[in-house]
Write an enzyme that holds these catalytic residues in place. Structure first.
Site, PDB file in Angstrom:
ATOM      1  N   SER A 123       0.383  -1.393  -0.271  1.00 56.52           N
ATOM      2  CA  SER A 123       0.082   0.008  -0.039  1.00 56.52           C
ATOM      3  C   SER A 123       1.126   1.150   0.385  1.00 56.52           C
ATOM      4  O   SER A 123       1.883   1.370   0.602  1.00 56.52           O
ATOM      5  CB  SER A 123      -0.644   0.158   0.956  1.00 56.52           C
ATOM      6  OG  SER A 123      -1.657   1.275   1.467  1.00 56.52           O
ATOM      7  N   GLY A 124       0.380   1.951  -0.605  1.00 54.67           N
ATOM      8  CA  GLY A 124       1.483   3.479  -1.038  1.00 54.67           C
ATOM      9  C   GLY A 124       3.247   3.275  -1.841  1.00 54.67           C
ATOM     10  O   GLY A 124       3.624   4.403  -2.088  1.00 54.67           O
ATOM     11  N   THR A 128      -1.469   3.072  -7.867  1.00 54.38           N
ATOM     12  CA  THR A 128      -2.880   3.533  -8.981  1.00 54.38           C
ATOM     13  C   THR A 128      -1.852   4.574  -9.301  1.00 54.38           C
ATOM     14  O   THR A 128      -2.818   4.659 -10.644  1.00 54.38           O
ATOM     15  CB  THR A 128      -3.716   3.897  -7.818  1.00 54.38           C
ATOM     16  OG1 THR A 128      -3.740   2.702  -6.378  1.00 54.38           O
ATOM     17  CG2 THR A 128      -4.829   4.583  -8.233  1.00 54.38           C
ATOM     18  N   ASN A 173      -1.454   5.626   2.788  1.00 61.75           N
ATOM     19  CA  ASN A 173      -1.475   5.291   1.701  1.00 61.75           C
ATOM     20  C   ASN A 173      -1.986   7.248   1.803  1.00 61.75           C
ATOM     21  O   ASN A 173      -3.569   7.055   2.542  1.00 61.75           O
ATOM     22  CB  ASN A 173      -1.880   4.839   1.127  1.00 61.75           C
ATOM     23  CG  ASN A 173      -1.506   5.988  -0.866  1.00 61.75           C
ATOM     24  OD1 ASN A 173      -1.308   7.073  -0.685  1.00 61.75           O
ATOM     25  ND2 ASN A 173      -2.216   4.231  -1.605  1.00 61.75           N
ATOM     26  N   SER A 176      -5.971   5.745  -0.433  1.00 61.15           N
ATOM     27  CA  SER A 176      -5.730   4.201  -0.257  1.00 61.15           C
ATOM     28  C   SER A 176      -6.524   3.543  -0.985  1.00 61.15           C
ATOM     29  O   SER A 176      -7.778   3.919  -1.331  1.00 61.15           O
ATOM     30  CB  SER A 176      -4.908   4.346   0.745  1.00 61.15           C
ATOM     31  OG  SER A 176      -5.409   2.160   0.523  1.00 61.15           O
ATOM     32  N   SER A 177      -6.240   2.785  -2.400  1.00 55.54           N
ATOM     33  CA  SER A 177      -7.518   1.908  -3.170  1.00 55.54           C
ATOM     34  C   SER A 177      -7.603   1.038  -1.663  1.00 55.54           C
ATOM     35  O   SER A 177      -7.433   0.233  -1.272  1.00 55.54           O
ATOM     36  CB  SER A 177      -7.045   1.368  -4.027  1.00 55.54           C
ATOM     37  OG  SER A 177      -6.273   2.311  -4.918  1.00 55.54           O
ATOM     38  N   GLY A 400      -2.676  -3.216  -2.062  1.00 55.70           N
ATOM     39  CA  GLY A 400      -1.062  -3.905  -1.698  1.00 55.70           C
ATOM     40  C   GLY A 400      -1.572  -4.671  -0.189  1.00 55.70           C
ATOM     41  O   GLY A 400      -2.175  -4.452   0.334  1.00 55.70           O
ATOM     42  N   GLU A 402      -0.629  -5.163   2.692  1.00 58.87           N
ATOM     43  CA  GLU A 402      -0.937  -4.525   3.790  1.00 58.87           C
ATOM     44  C   GLU A 402      -0.423  -5.139   5.385  1.00 58.87           C
ATOM     45  O   GLU A 402      -0.887  -5.955   6.075  1.00 58.87           O
ATOM     46  CB  GLU A 402      -2.184  -3.623   4.324  1.00 58.87           C
ATOM     47  CG  GLU A 402      -2.526  -2.486   3.678  1.00 58.87           C
ATOM     48  CD  GLU A 402      -3.816  -2.474   3.870  1.00 58.87           C
ATOM     49  OE1 GLU A 402      -4.720  -1.523   2.963  1.00 58.87           O
ATOM     50  OE2 GLU A 402      -5.866  -3.212   3.642  1.00 58.87           O
TER      51      GLU A 402
HETATM   52  N1  ATP Z   1       5.040   8.166  -9.935  1.00 54.20           N
HETATM   53  C1  ATP Z   1       4.852   8.630  -8.689  1.00 54.20           C
HETATM   54  N2  ATP Z   1       5.429   9.886  -9.439  1.00 54.20           N
HETATM   55  C2  ATP Z   1       4.778  11.012  -8.151  1.00 54.20           C
HETATM   56  N3  ATP Z   1       4.361  10.638  -6.961  1.00 54.20           N
HETATM   57  C3  ATP Z   1       3.698   9.663  -7.142  1.00 54.20           C
HETATM   58  C4  ATP Z   1       3.911   8.480  -7.918  1.00 54.20           C
HETATM   59  N4  ATP Z   1       3.589   7.504  -7.884  1.00 54.20           N
HETATM   60  C5  ATP Z   1       3.422   7.474  -6.193  1.00 54.20           C
HETATM   61  N5  ATP Z   1       3.107   8.675  -5.632  1.00 54.20           N
HETATM   62  C6  ATP Z   1       2.648   8.702  -4.836  1.00 54.20           C
HETATM   63  O1  ATP Z   1       2.530   8.134  -3.798  1.00 54.20           O
HETATM   64  C7  ATP Z   1       1.176   8.449  -3.540  1.00 54.20           C
HETATM   65  C8  ATP Z   1       0.211   6.327  -3.498  1.00 54.20           C
HETATM   66  O2  ATP Z   1       0.848   5.951  -4.431  1.00 54.20           O
HETATM   67  P1  ATP Z   1      -0.034   5.278  -4.825  1.00 54.20           P
HETATM   68  O3  ATP Z   1      -1.945   5.744  -4.241  1.00 54.20           O
HETATM   69  O4  ATP Z   1      -0.771   4.976  -6.298  1.00 54.20           O
HETATM   70  O5  ATP Z   1      -0.124   3.826  -3.585  1.00 54.20           O
HETATM   71  P2  ATP Z   1      -1.138   2.644  -3.732  1.00 54.20           P
HETATM   72  O6  ATP Z   1       0.332   1.846  -4.205  1.00 54.20           O
HETATM   73  O7  ATP Z   1      -1.871   2.341  -5.000  1.00 54.20           O
HETATM   74  O8  ATP Z   1      -1.266   2.287  -2.568  1.00 54.20           O
HETATM   75  P3  ATP Z   1      -3.120   1.466  -2.099  1.00 54.20           P
HETATM   76  O9  ATP Z   1      -2.692   0.572  -2.729  1.00 54.20           O
HETATM   77  O10 ATP Z   1      -3.093   1.682  -0.717  1.00 54.20           O
HETATM   78  O11 ATP Z   1      -3.492   1.742  -3.121  1.00 54.20           O
HETATM   79  C9  ATP Z   1       0.243   9.063  -4.660  1.00 54.20           C
HETATM   80  O12 ATP Z   1      -1.227   9.424  -3.836  1.00 54.20           O
HETATM   81  C10 ATP Z   1       1.384  10.024  -4.658  1.00 54.20           C
HETATM   82  O13 ATP Z   1       1.159  10.747  -3.907  1.00 54.20           O
HETATM   83 MG    MG Z   2      -4.018   2.248  -4.794  1.00 56.42          MG
END
Ligand code: ATP
Ligand code: MG
Length: 1045
Positions: A123-124, A128, A173, A176-177, A400, A402
């Site tokens: 997660s994070g 996404t 996050n 977070s999805s 992801g 957790e």
């Molecule tokens: N390529 C990137 N460039 C800039 N910031 C990023 C990038 N990837 C992620 N982030 C930052 O990290 C944060 C978390 O990313 P994201 O929501 O994609 O995580 P996730 O893997 O989907 O987590 P979860 O499993 O909780 O959904 C985003 O809100 C953004 O601020």
């Molecule tokens: Mg996500």
């Protein structure tokens, strides 16, 4: 022997291989495969750190992308970056999520296969974000038509809507999805995105009613309160302050600067408009959101009987209004429960605790089903009605792995899901890869890796797995509790190596596990789950009473979500755990059917801070993501493999031996092909049915060469096609020409037939005319006669005699005999006249002489005819040949004619050479300077010649003439000429006598002599016995002169 052209192609192919090799990043290695110490985790970490410090967040392991969340905007997602990666070979540019997307897209287009981009990480870690970047990449770079722009916008805008309802701020996050999302992007055969489909997995409903400390509820609640217009909030009975709502306020989260709910509200509102949401839909949807907030604020109080009551019904009224239900019914449903006792229903009041449960269950059920409705609604707007075959690229962005301080049923499900995905990865990469090498007989050193199937089985195995045990506990009659469930677990899976409870743990581990907890040793690490709430959440029970109320509500969305049929169905619906297990296995089926690309996301630190690289945290992720194993397999293995047939089919155009057809076995064809394009031995291996290519760059070089050769092929195909078209045109023109010719020939033939018909008529008329030609003119012959006349006259033009002597004349037809005669006469007369006019005075004189000669000699003297053609000379003696004395003697008398003659004596007939000179008045017989005899014309009695060709002429002189000497007997060569000249000078008629046989002459006055002209054997003039001069004509006659006494 390769031809010159083939030899020229080789360097080009080689060049592409070299070009790909040169593409290398300066900072660290951009592909872990290139790491020298590829088995060292520290080297791996070092490389990742080096790159992260330089803001290079992407690194490959072969074709797998490792992405480290930068937690800051890096400016690497611009339009120009998208363009840069578009259509470029994978290894030519630094690693990027766009390269993965482009690669999948191009493979999909060229091979017409379905693809999948599997994004995993905790997660994070940025899953996404990565999926959004990929979606944007497709939206911006794929070909597009105006009509499909709306489909593209919907695909893009489905994201903020789903995120608003399905994402929340967690400790790990901010966005977070809280649901799993699998999205298919559908492309038509031209590679245009035309639609999509989304499958949502297990939304974390419990979050609606409860959040951990520092976490938030789903974004939409905050967005509505922050961004919603005053009127809207007034309609929904809401205040702008989230703290007023229990479901939002309990976690005591400070309003975060990272969240911009107001802006997000704008985005979501706009997105609603694009994704076909009507005013009514929105009204109902916000009604539901608001009613959940109101529901959270419903308070219960225990009455004296220990039953729950609701003292303030303000919220109830709002909920009833917004959902379209009876307030009283809702009130009753929240505080009472219907129990079916055999035939009748009994309503019994709920305890306070049960009422709170009922309230929260209602909120969760309403939110959960509304989310499902939302996904369906978005799908309906993304659906493409075109039923032609489509290819898809799937994007899996699922929650992801957790680990929280307190992990509940949700974390259990989420981690189980990640376990399954890891299983898929292992199956697809490590295990399958090694099995394949073995099968293909490729030399291979087995790689040791941890197969997490054992953990998956622990969770999902039928009857024995944790989910089955949980289900059993849920339906078991009798008092079941979370604790009894834990005991069951200890009993049934207690011996499993990956399972532990406080009871089962040794003295050291015991301290860390609570009484209500169990621990699973996941592939990604150990997680301790608290069983509290497991049964309740797995059951996900909504009291029937409440369900009835919701089924009868007027809110159109809820009506769709709660169908009356559900009430009639008495069968127990599957538990949440089982549902999740089933949906996961169908997800895996979807994933297995597609060609996968992997993105492994890594979270650099727990603080969401940029530029902070937490070695421990990252090392842990490297481990559980199985990146080292993946690298080891990659290093030992082959980047690419393909069945010989398919490889040959795709690249056969690169080698003249295999193009256009290879008749032998495909393996041999491939061998020939790679030999030709110059693969080095270390770059490939040939298996039983497949070729294995070790380095991606080799494949990409081949692909580049293929791209290049494609242009040539296209040119050839185009040329053939154009030739085909031209030929078609040519054949059509030819046919047209033939038709024209045929018709034209027809026209000509008809004309000819007409002409012949006409000719036949003419000929017939002609024949008729010919038959009747002699008859009087009439219709039968008139034309013929005219024609004959005309024709004769016209013909005559070419046959008119040109000279007087030309006696030819075109024979006339009978009817024109008379006319012809007349014409002929005219013609002759004309010719004569012309002839006469053309005669000169000289010639005229000559002619006159001839005429005179004719009058004298014609028909009388032999040799006359021959003389006709010989023109008379003016004189046969030049003046110079005449003795000047003679000329002197002649005085003024001009010599008209002179000719040498032989004079025969009158007596002895002796022959003497003399000249006969004729003047105007007399003829002179001259011997040199003397005039021997002058004969005045007046005294000339006559001139006699023989009828033979002897040349004799006798000038008879009148006897009385002065100086008369007798007649002169002369012989000369041109006797006719001489006589003619004489006659013309004398101007006397009948002067000349042409005698036959003999003649008389005067030797002297009174004395006659005779000359006999006779034939004889030789030419001899002599005096015969009779004293006659005999003149025998040469060979025939002789002339004799006889003197007559
Ligand atoms: N390529 C990137 N460039 C800039 N910031 C990023 C990038 N990837 C992620 N982030 C930052 O990290 C944060 C978390 O990313 P994201 O929501 O994609 O995580 P996730 O893997 O989907 O987590 P979860 O499993 O909780 O959904 C985003 O809100 C953004 O601020
Ligand atoms: Mg996500």
């Amino acid at each position: 022997m390769e031809s010159k052209r083939e030899a020229a192609r080789r360097p080009h192919i080689r060049l592409h291989v070299e070009g790909a090799l040169a593409a290398r990043d300066r900072v660290g290695v951009q592909d872990f495969v290139l790491l020298d110490a590829h088995t060292s985790e520290s080297a791996f970490l070092d490389n990742l750190r080096k790159r992260f410090r330089e803001d290079l967040i992407y690194t490959y392991i072969g074709t797998l992308l490792v992405s480290v969340n930068p937690y800051q905007e890096l400016g690497i997602y611009t339009l120009s970056q998208m363009e840069l990666y578009q259509g470029v070979n994978f290894f030519e540019l630094p690693p990027h999520v766009y390269a993965i997307a482009d690669n999948a897209y191009r493979m999909m287009c060229s091979e017409r296969t379905n693809h999948l981009i599997l994004i995993s990480g905790e997660s994070g870690a940025g899953k996404t974000e990565a999926s959004k970047k990929i979606l944007q990449y497709f939206a911006m770079t794929c070909p597009m038509t105006d009509s499909l722009e709306i489909a593209r916008d919907r695909l893009l805008l489905s994201n903020p809507v789903l995120e608003a309802f399905g994402n929340a701020k967690t400790l790990r996050n901010d966005n977070s999805s809280r649901f799993g999302k699998y999205m298919d992007i559908q492309f038509d055969f031209k590679g245009i995105p035309i639609g999509g489909h989304i499958i949502g997995y297990l939304i974390e409903k419990s979050r609606v009613v409860y959040q951990n400390h520092g976490e938030r509820n789903f974004h939409i609640f905050y967005q509505l309160l922050e961004g919603g217009e005053e009127e809207l909030l007034a309609c929904l009975g809401l205040e702008r302050d989230p703290q007023l709502y229990r479901y939002l306020a309990q976690a005591h989260v400070a309003s975060e600067s990272s969240m911009n709910d107001r802006n997000d509200w704008e985005t979501v509102s706009n997105a609603f408009a694009v994704i076909d949401f009507t005013e009514g839909d929105l009204e109902n949807l916000f009604g539901i959101i608001a009613s959940i907030l109101h529901l959270g604020n419903v308070c219960f109080r225990e009455n004296r009987q220990g039953c729950a009551t609701i003292p303030v019904i303000k919220e109830i009224k709002w909920i009833a209004k917004l959902l379209g239900v009876q307030p009283a019914a809702l009130l009753e449903a929240l505080t009472h429960r219907k129990i079916e006792a055999q035939t009748e229903e009994v309503i019994c009041p709920l305890t306070l605790e049960n009422s709170v449960y009922a309230r929260d269950a209602m909120a969760k059920a309403v939110y959960g089903r509304t989310f499902t409705w939302l996904v369906n609604k978005i799908n309906a707007s993304l659906v493409n009605k075109d039923f032609t075959k489509k290819t898809v690229i799937g994007l899996l962005d699922i929650y992801g792995f957790e680990v929280f301080d307190k992990n509940g049923f949700e974390q259990f499900c989420i981690n189980y899901c990640n376990e399954k995905l890891q299983q898929l990865l292992i199956e697809r990469t490590l295990k399958a890869e090694q099995a394949e090498y073995e099968m293909e007989g490729i030399e291979w050193e087995p790689i040791q890796y941890f197969n997490n199937k054992i953990i998956c089985d622990l969770v999902e195995e039928r009857h024995k797995g944790i989910i089955s045990i949980l289900d059993e506990e849920c339906i078991r009659p009798g008092p079941a509790s979370d604790l009894s469930f834990l005991e069951k677990l200890e009993e049934k899976v207690g011996k499993h190596a990956h399972f532990q409870t406080r009871k089962l743990a040794g003295p050291t581990g015991r301290k860390r596990i609570g009484w209500m907890e169990f621990r699973l040793f996941h592939y990604a690490g150990e997680v301790t789950y608290c069983t509290k709430g497991f049964l309740e959440k797995n059951n996900d029970l909504l009291y029937r009473h409440l369900k009835e109320v919701l089924c009868r509500c007027r809110n159109a969305i809820l009506k769709e979500c709660f169908l009356a049929a559900e009430l009639e169905n008495r069968r127990r619906s599957p538990t949440v755990g089982t549902q999740f297990k089933t949906s996961l296995s169908s997800l895996l089926e979807i994933l297995i059917s597609k060609e996968p690309s992997y993105i492994r996301c890594i979270k650099p630190n727990e603080r969401k801070e940029p530029s902070r690289f937490d070695d421990l945290l990252i090392r842990h992720q490297i481990k559980y993501l199985g990146l080292m194993e993946h690298l080891r397999v990659r290093r030992a293995g082959f980047a690419y493999r393909r069945k010989y047939e398919h490889f040959l089919q795709r690249y056969k155009s690169l080698c003249p031996d295999t193009w256009p057809h290879w008749r032998g076995p495909p393996a041999e064809g491939v061998e020939r092909l790679i030999k030709y394009i110059g693969y080095k031995p270390e770059e490939y291996k040939l298996g039983r049915t497949k070729i294995f290519i070790r380095f991606p760059r080799t494949l990409f070089a081949t692909e580049d060469a293929f791209e290049f050769s494609k242009h040539q092929l296209v040119a050839r195909i185009q040329a053939t096609y154009k030739a085909c078209l031209e030929r078609r045109v040519y054949v059509r023109k030819r046919q047209a020409a033939i038709k024209l010719e045929t018709n034209w020939r027809g026209v000509l033939a008809r004309k000819e037939a007409e002409r012949r018909k006409w000719a036949v008529l003419i000929i017939r008329r002609f024949i008729k005319g010919f038959i009747h030609r002699d008859k009087p003119l009439g219709p039968d012959n008139e034309e013929f006669v005219v024609f004959v006349r005309k024709n004769y006259i016209l013909n005559l033009r070419y046959h008119v005699p040109r000279t007087v002597l030309d006696k030819r004349w075109l024979r006339p037809p009978g009817i024109l005999q008379h006319a012809s005669d007349l014409l002929r006469k005219m013609c002759v007369r004309n010719l004569v006249r012309k002839y006469c006019r053309g005669i000169t005075a000289e010639r005229k004189a000559l002619m006159q002489q001839k005429a005179v000669a004719s009058a004298v000699f014609r028909g009388k003297k032999e040799g006359y005819a021959e003389s006709l053609n010989k023109p008379f000379a003016n004189s046969r003696i030049d003046e110079g040949d005449i003795n000047p004395k003679v000329l002197q003697l002649l005085g003024s008398e001009k010599i008209q004619y002179g000719i040498p003659v032989i004079k025969y004596d009158r007596k002895g007939f002796k022959a003497r050479q003399r000249q006969l000179l004729l003047t105007q008045s007399a003829a002179y017989v001259v011997e040199l300077a003397r005039v021997k005899q002058k004969i005045e014309y007046a005294a000339l009695r006559g001139v006699t010649t023989s009828n033979l060709s002897d040349g004799f002429l006798i000038l008879h002189v009148s006897p009385g003439a002065s100086k008369h000497k007798g007649d002169a007997i002369l012989q000369c060569e041109h006797v006719i000429e001489a006589v003619t000249k004489l006659v013309m000078l004398v101007k006397k008629e009948n002067l000349v006598h042409v005698v036959q046989g003999s003649l008389q002459f005067y030797i002297s006055p009174g004395r006659e002599g005779t000359i006999v002209f006779d034939t004889g054997p030789e030419e001899q003039i002599y005096k015969d016995k009779n004293g006659q001069l005999t003149v025998p004509r040469r060979g025939l006659f002789q002339v004799s002169v006889r003197r007559k006494s």
